[in-house]
Design an enzyme around this catalytic site. Structure first.
Site, short mmCIF file in Angstrom:
data_model
loop_
_atom_site.label_atom_id
_atom_site.label_comp_id
_atom_site.label_asym_id
_atom_site.label_seq_id
_atom_site.Cartn_x
_atom_site.Cartn_y
_atom_site.Cartn_z
N SER A 22 -10.05 -0.55 7.06
CA SER A 22 -9.38 -0.76 5.63
C SER A 22 -8.51 -1.75 5.12
O SER A 22 -8.27 -1.92 3.76
CB SER A 22 -8.44 0.48 5.44
OG SER A 22 -9.13 1.70 5.39
N SER A 70 -9.76 1.55 3.12
CA SER A 70 -9.07 2.31 1.93
C SER A 70 -7.93 1.59 1.10
O SER A 70 -7.49 2.04 0.32
CB SER A 70 -8.51 3.32 2.76
OG SER A 70 -7.25 2.94 3.68
N LYS A 118 0.75 -1.29 -0.11
CA LYS A 118 -0.03 -0.03 0.17
C LYS A 118 0.94 1.36 -0.12
O LYS A 118 1.77 1.29 0.56
CB LYS A 118 -0.82 0.11 1.23
CG LYS A 118 -2.01 1.08 1.41
CD LYS A 118 -2.81 0.70 2.43
CE LYS A 118 -3.95 1.79 2.58
NZ LYS A 118 -4.90 1.65 4.01
#
Ligand code: GLN
Length: 476
Positions: A179, A155, A80
């Site tokens: 997330s 997210s 990420k």
């Protein structure tokens, strides 16, 4: 080309040992597939081909020399883009960090480098991890690999989609209110949020520091245990990380131990308005777990209804303070201005998207004198009540089973103009962060339709329980 579909960390490792393929050849296969596929999925923000190929070569040299391998040697991972890898950009999907290059490795990255993993690239997210659909990214919209008209969740939508579309064997994400678990559920992969303090946050671009935690996305629960084992551990650079010794049961759970665990089903999580498909698939998962020999029991977590409001006070308060550092001077692109205040204003006006701005404003408000006691201090008390709910429940049961999300993946654009309905997609995951507990999202077995996940919540430091149940569930 060796099929990338169904390639797990475990199978990759075995394949390397049996010399079915080399790490280099597999890295090349992944980049070829990403080039073909990611045009439509848009999971990656940047690729890391040069370094990845070098890492893969090093893995092959180790193998040729007969050196001992870690479970992750040569394994292609996606990271990420709010986790720092030295020398690579780390944008947090924000314009304000568009050209920022990390000058050091996050602790998790250091550990994975030592383990010999290969980093394919950095994945898309909601700006600074704020969102539930990855639509808040300043750069691109990631699609759900199961239905391109739908969001991958957020997210960490880029990491979830990359694993689901076989563009990485596994990935790392971060979870502040859901997330990791929510996008895992939307994309049909496994997502683990470890106990707060189990994994170092050093080198993670902070969103809300008392809630953030890094964790793995994988295709199987077994892989989740493998990757978690590699990244956990106390770190002198993160004062909230803790030294806990996780035993062998993390990787090799015994059925006789797992069978003894009592599973609580909280009534507050099976409310009206829960999607029919979600209800059915989660009920099915409960039955499967009972068929393993585990006992289930109805329980109550009475303060659940306050969790979302509590989170949307504490989280923005921490966001507003963490995002103070982005002033266009130390980080980000600098605008032209006549004086310092003007410069800050212009940089932040240009650099942040509307969700980041909304939360900075909210956070500044709840922390301001006159409102601090009414909002922030009160929310901290409510947080304690939510924690206590779990402590009480864990006197009766060992693990708690819930849905991950109220609905399967929603359509792109469906909730973007209505922040409140977007916030509601995390009602079942947020209490876990407030209480600092470990939880895993596991795809419920399905006969078609969109993926649905169920969540197993464990006691603090008891990842072995939820990973153990999960591993037996997936073997069935
Ligand atoms: N979707 C939640 C939010 O918008 C959680 C985000 C996260 O876990 N990073 O805050």
């Amino acid at each position: 080309m060796h099929s990338l579909h169904s390639l797990t960390i475990k199978k990759f490792h075995d394949g390397l040992l049996k010399k079915e393929f080399s790490a280099l050849e597999m890295a090349q296969n992944f980049f070829d597939w990403i080039e073909k596929k990611d045009g439509e999925i848009m999971a990656y923000l940047s690729l890391n081909k040069d370094l990845a190929m070098r890492q893969a070569e090093e893995a092959d040299i180790k193998i040729a020399k007969g050196e001992s391998l870690s479970a992750l040697t040569g394994v292609p991972l996606a990271i990420k883009d709010n986790i720092l890898i030295e020398g690579l950009t780390a944008t947090a999907a924000s314009k304000i960090l568009k050209d920022y290059t990390a000058s050091y490795d996050a602790t998790v990255i250091k550990k994975l480098k030592t383990a010999g993993a290969v980093f394919l690239g950095k994945t898309n997210l909601d700006e600074f991890a704020m969102g539930s659909s990855t639509e808040n990214s300043a750069f691109q919209k990631t699609k759900n690999p199961h239905d391109l008209s739908r969001v991958p969740g957020g997210s960490s939508g880029g990491s979830a989609a990359a694993v689901a579309a076989n563009m990485a064997v596994a990935a790392l994400g971060s979870d502040t209110g859901g997330s990791i678990r929510q996008p895992a559920a939307f994309c049909g992969v496994v997502g683990l949020k470890p106990t707060y303090g189990a994994v170092s946050r050093f080198g993670l671009i902070a969103m809300a520091s008392s809630l953030d935690q890094i964790g793995p996305f994988t295709k199987t629960v077994e892989d989740s245990a493998i990757l978690f084992k590699e990244i956990l551990g106390q770190d002198g650079l993160d004062a909230t990380s803790a030294e806990v010794s996780y035993g062998n049961e993390l990787l090799n759970p015994k059925l006789e131990d797992i069978k003894k665990l009592k599973v609580g089903i909280p009534e507050e999580y099976f409310v009206e308005g829960l999607d029919k498909e979600v209800t059915e698939k989660v009920q099915e998962a409960i039955k499967t777990i009972e068929s393993l020999g585990l006992k289930t029991k109805k329980i109550s977590l009475p303060h659940t209804k306050y969790a979302l409001s509590c989170y949307y006070i504490i989280m923005p308060a921490e966001v507003s303070s963490n995002l103070e550092r982005f002033d266009g001077i130390r980080y980000g692109t600098r605008q032209k201005a006549d004086n310092l205040l003007e410069l800050y204003k212009k940089d932040r006006e240009m650099g942040f998207g509307s969700e980041a701005k909304r939360r900075i404003l909210l956070g500044t408000f709840v922390l301001s004198s006159g409102y601090y006691d009414a909002y922030y201090a009160k929310a901290q008390k409510v947080r304690q009540l939510i924690k206590k709910d779990f402590e009480e429940a864990f006197k009766e049961v060992d693990v708690i089973l819930t849905p991950v999300t109220p609905t399967p993946a929603f359509k792109i654009g469906e909730k973007i103009s209505d922040p409140l309905s977007m916030y509601l997609s995390d009602v079942f995951t947020i209490p876990v962060n407030l209480a600092g507990l470990p939880a895993i999202s596991i795809p419920a077995k399905s006969s078609g339709g969109l993926p649905v996940g169920f969540q197993l919540i464990g006691k603090k430091w008891h990842e072995a329980d939820i990973l153990g149940i999960g591993q037996y569930y997936e073997r069935l």
